[in-house]
Design an enzyme around this catalytic site. Structure first.
Site, PDB file in Angstrom:
ATOM      1  N   GLN A   1     -10.500  -2.060 -20.511  1.00 17.68           N
ATOM      2  CA  GLN A   1      -9.846  -1.372 -21.631  1.00 17.68           C
ATOM      3  C   GLN A   1      -9.886   0.147 -21.429  1.00 17.68           C
ATOM      4  OE1 GLN A   1      -8.208  -2.879 -24.107  1.00 17.68           O
ATOM      5  NE2 GLN A   1      -8.811  -4.944 -23.514  1.00 17.68           N
TER       6      GLN A   1
ATOM      7  N   LYS B   1      -3.147  -4.371 -18.032  1.00 17.88           N
ATOM      8  CA  LYS B   1      -3.352  -3.617 -19.275  1.00 17.88           C
ATOM      9  C   LYS B   1      -2.950  -2.149 -19.084  1.00 17.88           C
ATOM     10  CE  LYS B   1      -7.298  -6.536 -20.441  1.00 17.88           C
ATOM     11  NZ  LYS B   1      -6.842  -7.534 -21.388  1.00 17.88           N
TER      12      LYS B   1
ATOM     13  N   CYS C   1     -11.976 -13.488 -26.698  1.00 26.98           N
ATOM     14  CA  CYS C   1     -12.834 -13.781 -25.524  1.00 26.98           C
ATOM     15  C   CYS C   1     -14.181 -13.092 -25.681  1.00 26.98           C
ATOM     16  CB  CYS C   1     -12.167 -13.354 -24.222  1.00 26.98           C
ATOM     17  SG  CYS C   1     -10.704 -14.282 -23.833  1.00 26.98           S
TER      18      CYS C   1
HETATM   19  C1  LIG Z   1     -13.025  -5.651 -21.744  1.00 30.91           C
HETATM   20  C2  LIG Z   1     -12.325  -6.690 -20.915  1.00 30.91           C
HETATM   21  N1  LIG Z   1     -12.916  -7.133 -19.798  1.00 30.91           N
HETATM   22  C3  LIG Z   1     -12.328  -8.024 -19.006  1.00 30.91           C
HETATM   23  C4  LIG Z   1     -11.099  -8.566 -19.322  1.00 30.91           C
HETATM   24  C5  LIG Z   1     -10.507  -9.592 -18.414  1.00 30.91           C
HETATM   25  O1  LIG Z   1      -9.297  -9.167 -17.870  1.00 30.91           O
HETATM   26  P1  LIG Z   1      -8.511 -10.161 -16.908  1.00 30.91           P
HETATM   27  O2  LIG Z   1      -8.265 -11.412 -17.724  1.00 30.91           O
HETATM   28  O3  LIG Z   1      -7.250  -9.461 -16.565  1.00 30.91           O
HETATM   29  O4  LIG Z   1      -9.389 -10.436 -15.761  1.00 30.91           O
HETATM   30  C6  LIG Z   1     -10.456  -8.166 -20.494  1.00 30.91           C
HETATM   31  C7  LIG Z   1      -9.171  -8.768 -20.903  1.00 30.91           C
HETATM   32  O5  LIG Z   1      -8.880  -8.892 -22.078  1.00 30.91           O
HETATM   33  C8  LIG Z   1     -11.087  -7.188 -21.302  1.00 30.91           C
HETATM   34  O6  LIG Z   1     -10.516  -6.740 -22.423  1.00 30.91           O
END
Ligand SMILES: Cc1ncc(COP(=O)(O)O)c(C=O)c1O
Length: 413
Positions: A210, A233, A371
């Site tokens: 983020q 993102k 999540c």
């Molecule tokens: C703080 C944070 N870490 C890790 C992730 C994981 O990202 P990715 O699914 O692209 O690996 C996210 C995704 O929402 C996130 O917001």
């Protein structure tokens, strides 16, 4: 919470026109896209860079001698240099391309973790973490017999730094901490955490998934051992992640995945590893994805990450002000430093129902646990609704959200 309210130093209306996905109607209403913490929309130049790569340069990288292979390799290398610059890493040898932040963290937990964490050791995470910065460490701890511990938060959603200081002991091998919570928006004091951890001899992995979108990141100034983020993102394509690690650490780490490209020599008796960063990039990479990420970084840097951060801070301040005045609405997470995200619950309405009704008004928000189930458990709530901002959002988007919430309350409340 610190906020800045200066007018944006860029033309948001003109920039919005650069994002084709924002130009659509959803259920007959103009799309108000407030789910940027999940993934950001892509500007035309990112989409064009990917298309251009496939139309002209597509070839496998690092091994061809023909013109297309040379162009593809040059484009792939240029993307790595763009990422290096964005993080202010010392060398492109320290930038490993992965599929996403999740894979970057798994790479570290597997390759570094299996070699360095032993029975009786501890891995320290925080209550703010996304599942992808919890589960890989849990799996590591199960494999080697180590213990996973989590630092708590206070009622505002700030990390309990006194607790963190107490929990870092000589048993702590690594601290894995988010730079910014995706669920509450809390910006964590990673500079301080890294200092505390290093004093105790622990390594630090920072999850910048983020933060890399809203804040300038300087991995050398931070003295981070590992810094990860995910391209989608940051206005880039899906399927592209980044792992930064200090060169000496990567040199000492065994490989993660085996296969083509990551080797120097292969015999049936054994293999030797390619130089960095290729040692950690087995198989044909996502070259188009890297090109797209490079274009996204160029786009963001042209606008300026400070200008983007200032604009998003103004949006956040406005969102707090307007949402705070909605009756029956409670904002979850009022950390001293936060960015990009406002989570909330509405009395008597399940966030999922709220999200579904808002969608009928063209307003896209996220609802659920984000999540971050341990965080929701700690807060004692099953879920929140979350609006999250990007450089193309406007005060009118927030007004549209508030108006849609009023209609949802009339319908569901
Ligand atoms: C703080 C944070 N870490 C890790 C992730 C994981 O990202 P990715 O699914 O692209 O690996 C996210 C995704 O929402 C996130 O917001």
């Amino acid at each position: 919470m610190t906020t800045r309210t200066a007018a944006p130093s860029f033309d948001v209306t003109a920039l919005r026109a650069e994002f084709p996905a924002l130009q659509q109607l959803v259920h007959g209403k103009p799309l108000v896209y407030l789910d940027n913490a999940a993934t950001a929309q892509k500007p035309r130049e990112v989409i064009a860079a990917i298309r251009d790569y496939y139309e002209h340069d597509n070839a496998n990288v690092n091994r061809g001698v023909h013109a297309l292979a040379e162009r593809a390799t040059a484009a792939y290398d240029a993307a790595r240099e763009a990422v290096r610059g964005h993080l202010n890493a010392g060398s492109t040898r320290e930038i490993v391309f992965t599929r996403n932040a999740t894979e970057s963290i798994n790479l570290v937990a597997r390759a570094w973790g299996d070699a360095n964490v032993r029975k009786g050791d501890e891995v320290l995470v925080t209550t703010l973490e996304h599942h992808s910065n919890i589960v890989p460490w849990q799996l590591l701890c199960e494999r080697v017999g180590a213990t996973l511990r989590a630092v708590g938060i206070d009622e505002r959603g700030d990390l309990r730094m006194d607790e963190l200081e107490r929990m870092i002991t000589p048993r702590t091998k690594i601290v894995a901490v988010t730079h910014q919570s995706n669920a509450l928006g809390t910006i964590t004091p990673v500079e301080e955490i890294i200092k505390i951890a290093h004093r105790a001899g622990a390594m630090v992995l920072v999850d910048g998934s983020q933060a890399a979108v809203h804040l300038p990141v300087d991995v050398r100034a931070l003295d981070a051992d590992f810094y990860v983020f995910t391209g989608h993102k940051l206005y880039g394509p899906m399927g592209m992640g980044v792992l930064y690690a200090r060169e000496a650490i990567l040199e000492a780490m065994p490989p993660f995945l085996g296969g083509g490209d990551m080797i120097s020599t292969v015999t049936f008796e054994g293999s030797t590893w390619n130089e960095l960063p290729h040692k950690f990039e087995a198989g044909t990479p996502n070259v188009a994805g890297a090109v797209g990420l490079g274009a996204a970084i160029a786009f963001v840097r042209r606008i300026g990450i400070d200008a983007i951060g200032a604009h998003e801070s103004a949006l956040l301040a406005r969102a707090h002000e307007r949402l705070g005045a909605v009756s029956g609405l409670k904002i979850i997470g009022t950390a001293r430093r936060k960015a990009g995200v406002v989570s909330f619950v509405m009395e008597g309405i399940h966030p999922h129902d709220l999200g579904t009704v808002l969608d009928r008004d063209g307003v896209a928000i996220r609802t659920g646990q984000h999540c971050a189930q341990p965080l929701m458990d700690c807060l004692g709530i099953p879920a929140t609704a979350r609006a999250s901002f990007a450089l193309y959002n406007t005060f009118e988007d927030i007004d549209a959200l508030v108006a849609a919430l009023g209609r949802a309350r009339a319908l569901l409340g």
